[in-house]
Design a protein around this motif. Structure first.
Motif, PDB file in Angstrom:
ATOM      1  N   ILE A  20       0.839  -1.205   0.000  1.00  0.00           N
ATOM      2  CA  ILE A  20       0.000   0.000   0.000  1.00  0.00           C
ATOM      3  C   ILE A  20       0.869   1.250   0.000  1.00  0.00           C
ATOM      4  O   ILE A  20       0.623   2.206  -0.747  1.00  0.00           O
ATOM      5  N   ILE A  21       1.913   1.257   0.841  1.00  0.00           N
ATOM      6  CA  ILE A  21       2.813   2.413   0.905  1.00  0.00           C
ATOM      7  C   ILE A  21       3.509   2.606  -0.436  1.00  0.00           C
ATOM      8  O   ILE A  21       3.598   3.725  -0.963  1.00  0.00           O
ATOM      9  N   GLY A  22       4.009   1.508  -1.022  1.00  0.00           N
ATOM     10  CA  GLY A  22       4.667   1.600  -2.324  1.00  0.00           C
ATOM     11  C   GLY A  22       3.720   2.090  -3.410  1.00  0.00           C
ATOM     12  O   GLY A  22       4.105   2.897  -4.267  1.00  0.00           O
ATOM     13  N   PHE A  23       2.469   1.623  -3.372  1.00  0.00           N
ATOM     14  CA  PHE A  23       1.474   2.042  -4.368  1.00  0.00           C
ATOM     15  C   PHE A  23       1.178   3.541  -4.243  1.00  0.00           C
ATOM     16  O   PHE A  23       1.091   4.254  -5.251  1.00  0.00           O
ATOM     17  N   THR A  27       3.124   5.156  -7.284  1.00  0.00           N
ATOM     18  CA  THR A  27       2.127   5.103  -8.361  1.00  0.00           C
ATOM     19  C   THR A  27       1.140   6.259  -8.268  1.00  0.00           C
ATOM     20  O   THR A  27       1.072   7.107  -9.166  1.00  0.00           O
ATOM     21  N   ILE A  28       0.365   6.300  -7.202  1.00  0.00           N
ATOM     22  CA  ILE A  28      -0.645   7.358  -7.063  1.00  0.00           C
ATOM     23  C   ILE A  28       0.008   8.729  -6.931  1.00  0.00           C
ATOM     24  O   ILE A  28      -0.442   9.704  -7.554  1.00  0.00           O
ATOM     25  N   GLY A  29       1.091   8.807  -6.130  1.00  0.00           N
ATOM     26  CA  GLY A  29       1.771  10.089  -5.943  1.00  0.00           C
ATOM     27  C   GLY A  29       2.269  10.687  -7.247  1.00  0.00           C
ATOM     28  O   GLY A  29       1.915  11.827  -7.595  1.00  0.00           O
ATOM     29  N   SER A  34       2.001  14.403 -11.833  1.00  0.00           N
ATOM     30  CA  SER A  34       2.076  14.636 -13.277  1.00  0.00           C
ATOM     31  C   SER A  34       0.828  15.350 -13.797  1.00  0.00           C
ATOM     32  O   SER A  34       0.908  16.161 -14.723  1.00  0.00           O
ATOM     33  N   LEU A  35      -0.321  15.053 -13.195  1.00  0.00           N
ATOM     34  CA  LEU A  35      -1.539  15.756 -13.598  1.00  0.00           C
ATOM     35  C   LEU A  35      -1.427  17.246 -13.274  1.00  0.00           C
ATOM     36  O   LEU A  35      -1.786  18.099 -14.093  1.00  0.00           O
ATOM     37  N   GLY A  36      -0.911  17.555 -12.089  1.00  0.00           N
ATOM     38  CA  GLY A  36      -0.704  18.957 -11.738  1.00  0.00           C
ATOM     39  C   GLY A  36       0.328  19.626 -12.630  1.00  0.00           C
ATOM     40  O   GLY A  36       0.145  20.766 -13.078  1.00  0.00           O
ATOM     41  N   MET A  37       1.405  18.912 -12.933  1.00  0.00           N
ATOM     42  CA  MET A  37       2.454  19.476 -13.782  1.00  0.00           C
ATOM     43  C   MET A  37       1.966  19.765 -15.196  1.00  0.00           C
ATOM     44  O   MET A  37       2.485  20.663 -15.865  1.00  0.00           O
ATOM     45  N   SER A  38       0.971  19.012 -15.671  1.00  0.00           N
ATOM     46  CA  SER A  38       0.498  19.188 -17.043  1.00  0.00           C
ATOM     47  C   SER A  38      -0.162  20.545 -17.272  1.00  0.00           C
ATOM     48  O   SER A  38      -0.364  20.952 -18.420  1.00  0.00           O
TER      49      SER A  38
END
Length: 306
Positions: A20-23, A27-29, A34-38
């Motif tokens: 969960i921490i790795g995900f 992944t989610i982070g 990237s959505l914000g950076m776009s």
């Protein structure tokens, strides 16, 4: 008592906590970042500047390379996906036959799947070389003059498809596992009815493994749009950008042109395209995917009516 019950119920979650921490972190982070950076002009060496939908507007209206790279990736997917699945299914049928040394063949066919992309590009760069390549040498034995695979725009895309199809081992094993789970009674009954091996394949094997075909189809579509390593090392996007895939286009925008915000927008467009294609495949699956549980439920319903 309540504390013991809580610990008993929470124990499974403790075991999956590292995942969960790795995900969340890996992944989610990055996905949210990237959505914000776009929505920013985010150069590598200066402060980001908010652009709103500017990156997306530029991509669809001004950047001609966006459309060219997307078209090349679609062409690649249209060739690679059916070819890759056909080869994997053919090999899976071969290694499912009771012949001497079949375990050795399984290993040989699977080995390319565990070779790194760098090694694969070196091997196929040698095989497809127009001057001393193995493939052209074999063609010359048949009296055929082979093309200059990697430097001719007319053949470069197909050359990348050939190299990509080299690693079908994982998909082959997935098909093989499903094929071996088919009851032998079905084949024996059809043999008594006079069914040929070809008829057995199309009437028994193929319908039963359609859920696996669906899974492999979706994963192949996703991997075809994410192809970067092989084309980068094999052709570098050339010649004349004939193999300038969308994934390579996005990579270059980020790490060669240092336009991180624009590359993030590219990545999100790719994500949406893959999402739409996956949804369409799932939508169509109701017409061609056979599920054994549905067949059993259908028999129960018919039996109930009687």
């Amino acid at each position: 008592m309540k504390q013991k019950k809580f610990l008993r119920n929470a124990t499974p979650y403790f075991f999956i906590t590292p995942w969960i921490i790795g995900f969340l972190v890996f992944t989610i982070g990055p996905l949210i970042l990237s959505l914000g950076m776009s929505f920013f002009d985010w150069p590598l060496t200066s402060d980001p500047v908010f652009k709103g939908f500017g990156n997306y507007t530029e991509m669809f209206t001004k950047d001609t390379q966006f459309w060219k790279s997307l078209t090349i990736s679609l062409k690649y997917a249209a060739i690679f996906v059916p070819l890759n699945m056909a080869i994997a299914l053919f090999l899976a049928m071969l290694i499912s036959q009771p012949v001497t040394g079949v375990k050795m063949y399984r290993t040989i066919f699977y080995i390319p799947a565990v070779i790194s992309g760098v090694a694969v590009s070196i091997i196929w760069g040698w095989i497809l070389n127009g001057d001393y390549g193995v493939l052209n040498y074999l063609l010359s034995l048949l009296g055929i003059t082979g093309p200059r695979w990697l430097v001719d725009p007319a053949w470069a895309l197909f050359a990348v498809v050939l190299a990509s199809a080299f690693g079908v081992g994982t998909m082959m094993l997935i098909f093989y596992t499903d094929i071996k789970n088919i009851s032998i009674d079905l084949y024996e009954a059809s043999s008594l009815d006079g069914a040929s091996p070809a008829r057995q394949f199309f009437s028994i094997t193929l319908p039963i493994i359609t859920p696996t075909i669906l899974f492999n189809l979706i994963t192949s579509v996703i991997s075809s749009f994410q192809q970067v390593t092989l084309v980068m090392l094999l052709t570098g996007g050339g010649p004349l950008k004939s193999t300038y895939f969308y994934g390579l286009y996005t990579y270059n925008n980020a790490f060669k042109h240092h336009k991180l915000g624009y590359a993030s927008a590219n990545a999100w467009v790719m994500f949406i395209i893959i999402l739409v294609l996956t949804a369409l495949i799932f939508k169509s699956s109701s017409t061609w995917v056979f599920y054994e549980t549905e067949a059993k439920n259908g028999k129960k319903k018919r039996g109930g009516k009687k």
